[in-house]
Design a protein around this motif. Structure first.
Motif, PDB file in Angstrom:
ATOM      1  N   UNK A   1      43.170  19.622  58.184  1.00 33.24           N
ATOM      2  CA  UNK A   1      41.354  20.292  58.261  1.00 33.24           C
ATOM      3  C   UNK A   1      41.322  20.745  57.913  1.00 33.24           C
ATOM      4  N   UNK A   2      42.430  21.298  56.141  1.00 31.58           N
ATOM      5  CA  UNK A   2      42.237  21.976  55.095  1.00 31.58           C
ATOM      6  C   UNK A   2      41.466  21.449  54.554  1.00 31.58           C
TER       7      UNK A   2
ATOM      8  N   UNK B   1      37.711  21.484  55.579  1.00 36.09           N
ATOM      9  CA  UNK B   1      36.631  23.129  54.994  1.00 36.09           C
ATOM     10  C   UNK B   1      36.562  22.976  53.867  1.00 36.09           C
ATOM     11  N   UNK B   2      37.330  21.904  52.477  1.00 36.42           N
ATOM     12  CA  UNK B   2      37.060  22.121  51.273  1.00 36.42           C
ATOM     13  C   UNK B   2      35.826  21.475  51.331  1.00 36.42           C
ATOM     14  N   UNK B   3      35.349  20.141  52.243  1.00 35.43           N
ATOM     15  CA  UNK B   3      34.327  19.433  52.257  1.00 35.43           C
ATOM     16  C   UNK B   3      33.062  20.010  52.346  1.00 35.43           C
ATOM     17  N   UNK B   4      33.472  20.491  53.380  1.00 36.66           N
ATOM     18  CA  UNK B   4      32.213  21.609  54.000  1.00 36.66           C
ATOM     19  C   UNK B   4      32.067  21.743  53.237  1.00 36.66           C
TER      20      UNK B   4
ATOM     21  N   UNK C   1      38.242  32.028  52.353  1.00 34.40           N
ATOM     22  CA  UNK C   1      39.073  32.082  53.549  1.00 34.40           C
ATOM     23  C   UNK C   1      40.682  31.928  53.128  1.00 34.40           C
ATOM     24  N   UNK C   2      41.089  31.746  51.579  1.00 33.48           N
ATOM     25  CA  UNK C   2      42.332  31.729  51.560  1.00 33.48           C
ATOM     26  C   UNK C   2      42.889  30.660  51.468  1.00 33.48           C
ATOM     27  N   UNK C   3      42.259  29.281  51.102  1.00 34.49           N
ATOM     28  CA  UNK C   3      42.597  28.461  51.408  1.00 34.49           C
ATOM     29  C   UNK C   3      42.892  27.312  50.739  1.00 34.49           C
TER      30      UNK C   3
END
Lengths: 291, 406, 318
Positions: free
Chosen positions: A167-168, A171-174, A182-184
């Motif tokens: 999921x991380x 999110x980075x891809x997006x 968001x702190x990922x």
């Protein structure tokens, strides 16, 4: 003839989808095109060939070995190269050039280590039986390679969609900036995806002599272009897109070999040009890419 | 004015790099006090042609070392034996690089003898340069028919006939066997396509139209679907014309397909058998038809230089490598040069060319009979067709199906 | 990469003009005199050809940010345009070279839509375009025009001295064009587009037109160079003039020297091509290795090329 070409194209295409998967992940997450992708595939091929010839290790075992080995290699390459690049003025272009340099280095090293002659695996390495389907028989090594490829693509899919790490990654891809905000752990995620991308390339490489006949140190760039075409045809970051891209490529190639053989070499290039000019977001894409 | 300084620096660099390239530049030495015969050649240590170029170069070097062991080669123009010296550069399989290097050999090194690199692509660029600089080009294996024209006396093909002539005996055999269903797949390059054209023309003259005749790109590495398509035409004979990589991929696909045909023919198992046995295993070329080249085609009766068996053992001893067709071709080039120097009355390039014509037809080496036509193309050597057999130990033997002396 | 402070101080501007003007004069003088000192014309010719190609890459990459991996496509089309003009139309050599260059621009026009892509997409798609051109030329379907896989033989028109002289002229003209563009409002507009196309468009710059002009111009340069190269060799196969290494060398020379400047590609070609001939011929494996490592080091530590070392101290470099 048509049926045989079609089924072969599907088997071939699934393998090529797997071959392109690593490039897809790295491009999707880091917006960097790993131009040395094909060279990692070839390196994987040499791992399989050397393991079989020198130690009689079955390629099925080498697959796992290549995956682990090149995961480590990927991590080792990531830290000195990529963070520095990300801070530069034009990471996308500079990475293209940098990985091109890496590709030259790998090619030179392979030539020194393995010589210039083409090398291959015996096609009987998975047994001599063949697979009968709709009145035709297909070589078992293609079927096994396609099944392994499919399995790996599915595993990648599960990883991306059903694990926290995955999921991380998505999110980075997006959106990289949003993910960072968001702190990922963007850098750690990138490092792992980079390593996975290279490991998958090498893993597909172990099977590559079975699918493309033979490999030599200069095979890399051609494979990179094919992989890039497949990634663009499918869509970025989506493993299923790679499968679709691979299938389009594989089936087109085989049908072209059957009906217009002397033009078959144009398949990946024409597909790439058509897709980027007509539908730059890829067949499965939603047009989010800044092309 | 730092910028002017920069320009000055670049001008300096230009001069320096040119001076670096031209350090050995000097005018041609006078013939009288020649200490050694310089032979200029190129080899490809990397890239597409390295597989073939390196053994060929190694064969030539072996010849030079053999000759120098006995105090050199006899040069009639000087009435004495003179050592030979090879000046060689690496063109990395690039025709562009080769162009400047051939020019380097002629204009800067002033070599006495110019020898081409392997194959048509790397030889092609030497042909106009040699003609313009009036240097005789010893073409080893560049078999493009267009190199040989009546207006150019500065080229001689030392080994192999031009590629268009290769399928002559193959066509004869196919016609003789009465095969009417013939399937051909060829790579679309100069070397293979010209063979396909000749083969098809000869078959058509005997009223045979191939049931399948298609070109594929030279980069083709997957022949399974093509083989399946050929199998659908129910051929008696399947002919694949390609480069070594194509032949390997084809043989691999053939083995995996389980298809069986009366006759399967490919070009390179006869020239580079070790490459096939190493890559695919000896059984993969069992019962394959091919053009057998030396050393598979053994010449025990020679009137010049070593014969095949002697060469194999001497070469192995000197270099540690096993003999293949190309190392023999390289050695054979050396023999032709040796004979030329011992025949020619002067070291003038045209006089060398005339000398070659004088002994053409009277020389038998381990590469076969040496005979050229008026344009310098090789017509003495023929390529018979033979069937390869491998035994359980992986040893190869061949059986001729057309006469080796036809 | 370029000096953003445009000096309006008149003596300074004059000095700059002078410095810029010196470069083509030096090239003209250098390559006219060097054949008298150094016998291997082929190396000098190829150095000029790569210098012109590097300027073409520079024009495109340095001024618009498009990296053309497939630049060799235009080079090959130029060579074939020239060869076809000689073989089928029986044109004299120099006219055939011009036709080759123009044909290349015409082909570039057909590929204009590629400019809609950016970054890696453009780079790799241009590579694909070059492959497509190469395979069309070498396919037997066009054997009556291009002689297909058999390549071109122009031995009857082989004229190394004329082709050398014309190459000098093309190189000097190319350099002048790059100097001109760099020092005119058009060049500054290009730089603005390169940095931020959206703002540039809002400032009233016609982004599409400016890019298209540069694209066609760089295709013309590659076409002319390829045509001359083909003429100088007079025997070539499709694989010779569509050799991807030609693009690669031109790009590496440009990057090494420093893109977006005039001297960068000149310096890059002299130093690296000189180096290539001085040591490359002896052991290419290590050479490819060194080349690769050099590229990596450049990107990581000196992305502006060796010119940026001088620029760093605030010096003006043409």
């Amino acid at each position: 003839m048509f049926a045989y070409s079609l089924i072969s194209g599907i088997l071939f295409g699934i393998f090529f989808g797997f071959m392109a998967l690593g490039l897809n992940l790295i491009f999707g997450v880091m917006e960097m095109v790993n131009l040395a992708h094909g060279d990692f595939v070839v390196l994987g091929g040499y791992v399989g060939i050397t393991a079989l010839n020198s130690w009689h290790i079955n390629p099925l075992v080498s697959l796992i070995f290549a995956l682990l080995l090149f995961f480590v290699v990927g991590l080792g390459l990531f830290f000195p190269l990529v963070p520095r690049l990300s801070h530069s003025r034009d990471p996308e272009m500079l990475s293209l050039i940098l990985f091109f340099g890496l590709s030259q280095v790998l090619e030179a090293l392979m030539e020194i280590k393995f010589g210039v002659n083409p090398e291959s695996l015996p096609l009987s390495v998975f047994g001599n039986s063949s697979w009968h389907f709709l009145g035709q028989s297909y070589q078992i090594s293609w079927v096994v390679s396609a099944l392994i490829s499919l399995l790996m693509i599915l595993l990648t899919y599960v990883f991306l969609y059903y694990t926290p790490m995955g999921r991380a990654v998505r999110a980075v891809m997006g959106n990289r900036e949003e993910a960072r905000a968001t702190g990922l752990p963007v850098k750690r995620t990138s490092a792992i995806i980079f390593a996975i991308g290279i490991a998958l390339a090498a893993m597909s490489g172990v099977l590559s002599p079975l699918m493309i006949g033979s490999i030599d140190p200069t095979s890399g760039l051609g494979l990179t272009t094919i992989a890039f075409a497949i990634v663009v045809i499918g869509s970025l970051g989506n493993p299923l897109g790679s499968v679709l891209g691979g299938l389009v490529y594989g089936i087109s190639l085989m049908l072209m070999q059957t009906y217009l053989s002397s033009w078959s070499v144009l398949v990946p290039y024409l597909l790439l040009l058509i897709i980027v000019l007509v539908r730059p977001s890829g067949l499965l894409g939603k047009g989010v890419r800044h092309v | 004015m730092k910028s002017a300084g920069l320009i000055g620096m670049s001008a300096l660099l230009l001069t320096a790099s040119l001076a670096g390239c031209g350090a050995s530049s000097s005018s041609a030495p006078p013939t009288k006090n020649i200490k050694d015969i310089t032979i200029g050649t190129l080899y490809a240590k990397s890239g597409a042609f390295a597989t073939s170029s390196m053994p060929e170069y190694s064969g030539l070097k072996f010849w030079a070392s053999q000759v120098n062991k006995t105090g050199g080669t006899y040069v009639k123009a000087l009435h004495k034996k003179v050592p030979v010296k090879i000046v060689a550069y690496n063109d990395q399989s690039s025709a562009t690089t080769a162009t400047s290097l051939y020019s380097q050999l002629i204009t800067v090194n002033h070599v006495n003898i110019l020898v081409a690199d392997f194959g048509s692509v790397l030889t092609s660029v030497a042909v106009p340069v040699a003609q313009e600089k009036k240097m005789l080009l010893f073409d080893q294996t560049g078999t493009g028919a267009s190199f040989f024209t009546p207006s150019n006396p500065y080229v001689v093909l030392t080994s192999l006939p031009t590629s268009g002539l290769w399928p002559t005996s193959l066509a004869q055999y196919l016609i003789h066997k009465g095969y009417s269903r013939i399937a051909i797949v060829y790579a679309t390059n100069d070397f293979d396509q010209s063979q396909d054209q000749t083969l098809v023309r000869k078959l058509k003259a005997a009223h045979i139209t191939p049931v399948y005749n298609n070109g594929v790109p030279t980069s083709t590495s997957s022949y399974s679907v093509l083989l399946n398509n050929m199998a659908h035409t129910k051929p008696q004979a399947v002919i694949e014309l390609g480069y070594p990589n194509n032949d390997i991929a084809f043989m691999q696909a053939l083995k995996a397909s389980g298809d069986h045909f009366n006759m399967v023919f490919t070009i390179f198992p006869g020239q580079l058998p070790q490459l096939f046995t190493k890559t695919l295993g000896a059984s993969s070329i069992n019962n394959t038809y091919t053009y057998p080249a030396p050393p598979l085609l053994s010449f025990s009766h020679v009137n010049y230089g070593l014969n095949t068996t002697q060469f194999e053992s001497a070469y192995k001893k000197a270099t540690g490598q096993s003999t293949n067709f190309l190392s023999i071709a390289g050695y054979n080039t050396g023999l032709i040069i040796q004979k030329t120097l011992s025949t020619a009355n002067s070291l003038n390039q045209l006089s060398l060319r005339h000398a070659v014509s004088r002994f053409s037809g009277s020389l038998s080496t381990l590469d076969g009979s040496f005979k050229i036509n008026s344009e310098g193309a090789q017509i003495g050597e023929t390529l018979p067709v033979a069937k390869i057999s491998t035994n359980s130990k992986g040893q190869l033997s061949i059986k001729f199906v057309t006469s080796p002396n036809s | 990469m370029f000096n953003p402070q445009w000096d309006t101080n008149t003596p300074n501007r004059l000095r700059r003009r002078l410095v810029n003007g010196v470069i083509p004069v030096l090239l003209l003088a250098g390559f006219s005199v060097s054949p008298l000192v150094y016998a291997n014309q082929a190396i000098l010719f190829q150095m000029m050809a790569f210098m012109a190609l590097a300027q073409g890459v520079n024009l495109l990459y340095g001024f618009t940010g498009y990296l053309p991996f497939g630049y060799v496509g235009f080079f090959g089309i130029g060579a074939y345009g020239m060869a076809i003009s000689i073989q089928l139309l029986h044109f004299p050599g120099i006219l055939a070279v011009i036709i080759g260059g123009l044909l290349s621009s015409v082909i570039a026009m057909a590929f204009l839509p590629l400019l809609r892509l950016s970054g890696a997409y453009f780079a790799i798609s241009s590579l694909a375009a070059a492959e497509v051109l190469s395979h069309i030329v070498s396919n037997s379907a066009f054997i009556h025009i291009t002689n297909g896989p058999y390549g071109e033989q122009l031995t009857q028109s082989y004229h190394p001295l004329t082709s050398y002289v014309v190459m000098v002229i093309v190189l000097v003209l190319t350099t002048v064009v790059v100097i001109f563009i760099r020092n005119r409002p058009f060049g500054r507009a290009l730089m603005a587009i390169r940095e931020d196309p959206v703002s540039a468009a809002m400032a009233g710059i016609s982004v599409v037109r400016a890019r298209s002009v540069v694209w066609l111009l760089s295709a013309l340069i590659a076409g002319l160079t390829g045509a001359l190269f083909g003429w100088h060799m007079s025997v070539f196969y499709p694989s010779t003039v569509f050799d991807l290494n030609i693009s690669i060398l031109a790009i590496v020379f440009t990057l090494f020297g420093g893109y977006g400047t005039v001297t960068g590609p000149v310096l890059g070609s002299i130093v690296l091509y000189g180096l290539y001939n001085a040591i490359g011929i002896s052991d290419p494996q290590y050479f490819q290795l060194i080349y690769g490592l050099l590229i990596i080091a450049l990107v990581l530590f000196l992305p502006g090329g060796i010119i940026s070392l001088i620029q760093r101290r605030g010096n003006y470099v043409p």
